[in-house]
Design a protein around this motif. Structure first.
Motif, PDB file in Angstrom:
ATOM      1  N   ILE A  82     -14.328  -0.227  -0.990  1.00 44.93           N
ATOM      2  CA  ILE A  82     -13.449  -0.472   0.158  1.00 44.93           C
ATOM      3  C   ILE A  82     -12.275  -1.354  -0.232  1.00 44.93           C
ATOM      4  N   ILE A  83     -12.553  -2.491  -0.855  1.00 42.99           N
ATOM      5  CA  ILE A  83     -11.482  -3.444  -1.142  1.00 42.99           C
ATOM      6  C   ILE A  83     -10.604  -2.968  -2.304  1.00 42.99           C
ATOM      7  N   TYR A  84     -11.189  -2.291  -3.282  1.00 45.85           N
ATOM      8  CA  TYR A  84     -10.391  -1.808  -4.411  1.00 45.85           C
ATOM      9  C   TYR A  84      -9.450  -0.684  -3.968  1.00 45.85           C
ATOM     10  N   ALA A  85     -10.021   0.342  -3.318  1.00 46.47           N
ATOM     11  CA  ALA A  85      -9.195   1.463  -2.868  1.00 46.47           C
ATOM     12  C   ALA A  85      -8.210   1.014  -1.794  1.00 46.47           C
ATOM     13  N   GLY A  86      -8.638   0.089  -0.933  1.00 42.67           N
ATOM     14  CA  GLY A  86      -7.735  -0.424   0.088  1.00 42.67           C
ATOM     15  C   GLY A  86      -6.550  -1.146  -0.510  1.00 42.67           C
ATOM     16  N   SER A  87      -6.796  -1.901  -1.560  1.00 35.17           N
ATOM     17  CA  SER A  87      -5.714  -2.611  -2.239  1.00 35.17           C
ATOM     18  C   SER A  87      -4.736  -1.634  -2.891  1.00 35.17           C
ATOM     19  N   ARG A  88      -5.265  -0.600  -3.528  1.00 33.88           N
ATOM     20  CA  ARG A  88      -4.401   0.404  -4.155  1.00 33.88           C
ATOM     21  C   ARG A  88      -3.566   1.140  -3.110  1.00 33.88           C
ATOM     22  N   ALA A  89      -4.196   1.456  -1.979  1.00 33.76           N
ATOM     23  CA  ALA A  89      -3.486   2.189  -0.924  1.00 33.76           C
ATOM     24  C   ALA A  89      -2.433   1.320  -0.250  1.00 33.76           C
ATOM     25  N   ALA A  94       2.938   2.037   3.913  1.00 37.20           N
ATOM     26  CA  ALA A  94       3.308   1.102   4.971  1.00 37.20           C
ATOM     27  C   ALA A  94       2.055   0.714   5.747  1.00 37.20           C
ATOM     28  N   VAL A  95       2.057  -0.479   6.305  1.00 42.31           N
ATOM     29  CA  VAL A  95       0.879  -0.970   7.027  1.00 42.31           C
ATOM     30  C   VAL A  95       0.470  -0.039   8.170  1.00 42.31           C
ATOM     31  N   PRO A  96       1.403   0.456   9.012  1.00 44.18           N
ATOM     32  CA  PRO A  96       0.984   1.369  10.086  1.00 44.18           C
ATOM     33  C   PRO A  96       0.298   2.624   9.562  1.00 44.18           C
ATOM     34  N   VAL A  97       0.826   3.188   8.477  1.00 43.40           N
ATOM     35  CA  VAL A  97       0.216   4.383   7.884  1.00 43.40           C
ATOM     36  C   VAL A  97      -1.183   4.061   7.374  1.00 43.40           C
ATOM     37  N   PHE A  98      -1.304   2.925   6.729  1.00 41.78           N
ATOM     38  CA  PHE A  98      -2.608   2.521   6.204  1.00 41.78           C
ATOM     39  C   PHE A  98      -3.629   2.363   7.322  1.00 41.78           C
ATOM     40  N   PHE A  99      -3.229   1.748   8.432  1.00 47.16           N
ATOM     41  CA  PHE A  99      -4.157   1.532   9.539  1.00 47.16           C
ATOM     42  C   PHE A  99      -4.585   2.837  10.191  1.00 47.16           C
ATOM     43  N   ILE A 100      -3.658   3.772  10.325  1.00 45.70           N
ATOM     44  CA  ILE A 100      -4.005   5.066  10.919  1.00 45.70           C
ATOM     45  C   ILE A 100      -5.053   5.775  10.076  1.00 45.70           C
ATOM     46  N   LEU A 101      -4.841   5.781   8.765  1.00 47.05           N
ATOM     47  CA  LEU A 101      -5.812   6.420   7.873  1.00 47.05           C
ATOM     48  C   LEU A 101      -7.128   5.638   7.847  1.00 47.05           C
ATOM     49  N   HIS A 102      -7.038   4.321   7.888  1.00 47.85           N
ATOM     50  CA  HIS A 102      -8.236   3.483   7.917  1.00 47.85           C
ATOM     51  C   HIS A 102      -9.096   3.799   9.142  1.00 47.85           C
ATOM     52  N   ALA A 134      -6.012  14.267  14.195  1.00 49.07           N
ATOM     53  CA  ALA A 134      -4.714  14.920  14.345  1.00 49.07           C
ATOM     54  C   ALA A 134      -3.580  14.007  13.885  1.00 49.07           C
ATOM     55  N   ALA A 135      -3.666  12.733  14.267  1.00 55.48           N
ATOM     56  CA  ALA A 135      -2.628  11.772  13.873  1.00 55.48           C
ATOM     57  C   ALA A 135      -2.580  11.609  12.356  1.00 55.48           C
ATOM     58  N   ALA A 136      -3.761  11.505  11.730  1.00 55.54           N
ATOM     59  CA  ALA A 136      -3.807  11.361  10.275  1.00 55.54           C
ATOM     60  C   ALA A 136      -3.328  12.624   9.572  1.00 55.54           C
ATOM     61  N   GLY A 137      -3.653  13.787  10.155  1.00 55.89           N
ATOM     62  CA  GLY A 137      -3.230  15.042   9.546  1.00 55.89           C
ATOM     63  C   GLY A 137      -1.725  15.262   9.582  1.00 55.89           C
ATOM     64  N   HIS A 157     -10.618   4.989   0.434  1.00 58.07           N
ATOM     65  CA  HIS A 157     -10.909   3.787   1.225  1.00 58.07           C
ATOM     66  C   HIS A 157     -11.623   4.136   2.517  1.00 58.07           C
ATOM     67  N   LEU A 158     -11.115   5.101   3.267  1.00 61.73           N
ATOM     68  CA  LEU A 158     -11.721   5.417   4.563  1.00 61.73           C
ATOM     69  C   LEU A 158     -13.118   6.011   4.404  1.00 61.73           C
ATOM     70  N   PHE A 159     -13.356   6.774   3.342  1.00 66.04           N
ATOM     71  CA  PHE A 159     -14.702   7.304   3.108  1.00 66.04           C
ATOM     72  C   PHE A 159     -15.669   6.177   2.750  1.00 66.04           C
TER      73      PHE A 159
END
Length: 274
Positions: A82-89, A94-102, A134-137, A157-159
């Motif tokens: 989680i923390i490794y992939a999250g850091s890479r992502a 951008a933070v909003p994109v990261f949160f949507i995928l998260h 749908a939003a992530a897609g 990260h999300l998986f």
């Protein structure tokens, strides 16, 4: 009592917002893209602060943790993911994109509860899950700064987040408290990331980092570790005091605050550079 709960919720939101923005600053602005070192430092600081809090009597940690290490080991491996992939992502997105995928990790949990756990799922929750998918897609087609590597690590990260939460739910009731689990996560993460820093090349590549001896970098790294620790404590406290629905509402508010702040920062940056 309501005032205390509100103060706790605001503290959680503040730590959530500050920790993510600090991480984003180190990863994207300073460009310290060495996740084994950065996340290893964060978990080291978090583990030391948690250990000190235990010795001072501020938190309780099960003294017989060793007998439960093997049972919790798969979850700790997922935590490192989680923390490794999250850091890479986060360093690429951008933070909003990261949160949507998260947030898509909640879809995995919902699917597990529905298909494997045979739990009843409300139509509202199903619609919410479909909306997240749908939003992530749509994101890759609407993102002007599309980065394939960033999206790849965000999916990893999300998986990992989904699998971690599912594993925690499947082990309930557990003899380990949330603090116990996080303590083991910290210990395992520091050990694994320290060992991985050399094979990944981060250890020696970081020596060429241009801000290695700058106070901004040192201060940001210390702040990120401390904020991560306080975020953990406030999250545990929030879950212990509030009902699940109220806790979920505060978490949603924290994510929305982080999303809004990151959008406004990007807007200010574009305006200043225009």
């Amino acid at each position: 009592m309501n005032g205390r709960r509100s103060l706790l919720g605001l503290t959680f939101c503040t730590c959530y917002l500050a920790s993510h923005l600090t991480n984003k600053y180190v990863l994207s602005v300073l460009k310290f893209t060495y996740p084994t070192l950065f996340q290893g430092w964060q978990t080291l600081i978090g583990g030391l602060l948690l250990h000190a809090s235990w010795k001072l009597g501020w938190v309780e940690i099960n003294s017989s943790l060793r007998s439960h290490v093997l049972a919790w080991l798969p979850a700790s491996v997922l935590f490192v993911g989680i923390i490794y992939a999250g850091s890479r992502a986060l360093s690429r997105l951008a933070v909003p994109v990261f949160f949507i995928l998260h947030n898509v990790a909640e879809v995995l949990i919902c699917g597990y509860q529905k298909c494997v756990g045979k739990e009843k799922t409300s139509p509202t929750k199903i619609c919410s899950a479909l909306f997240l998918v749908a939003a992530a897609g749509c994101l890759p087609f609407q993102d002007a700064q599309f980065d394939p590597d960033g999206y790849f690590w965000a999916v990893v990260h999300l998986f990992c987040v989904g699998a971690y939460k599912i594993l925690r739910k499947s082990q309930k009731p557990s003899v380990l408290s949330d603090i116990d689990q996080q303590y083991l996560n910290y210990i395992f993460s520091v050990a694994l990331l320290a060992l991985a820093s050399h094979p990944t090349g981060d250890l020696f590549s970081a020596l060429d980092f241009p801000f290695l001896y700058f106070y901004r970098f040192h201060g940001s790294c210390c702040a990120s570790g401390a904020l991560g620790f306080f975020l953990t404590l406030s999250t545990v406290k929030l879950k212990s005091i509030l009902a699940p629905g109220q806790c979920a509402a505060w978490i949603f508010f924290a994510k929305e605050s982080s999303w809004s702040e990151s959008v406004s920062q990007r807007a200010r940056t574009r305006y200043c550079t225009a």
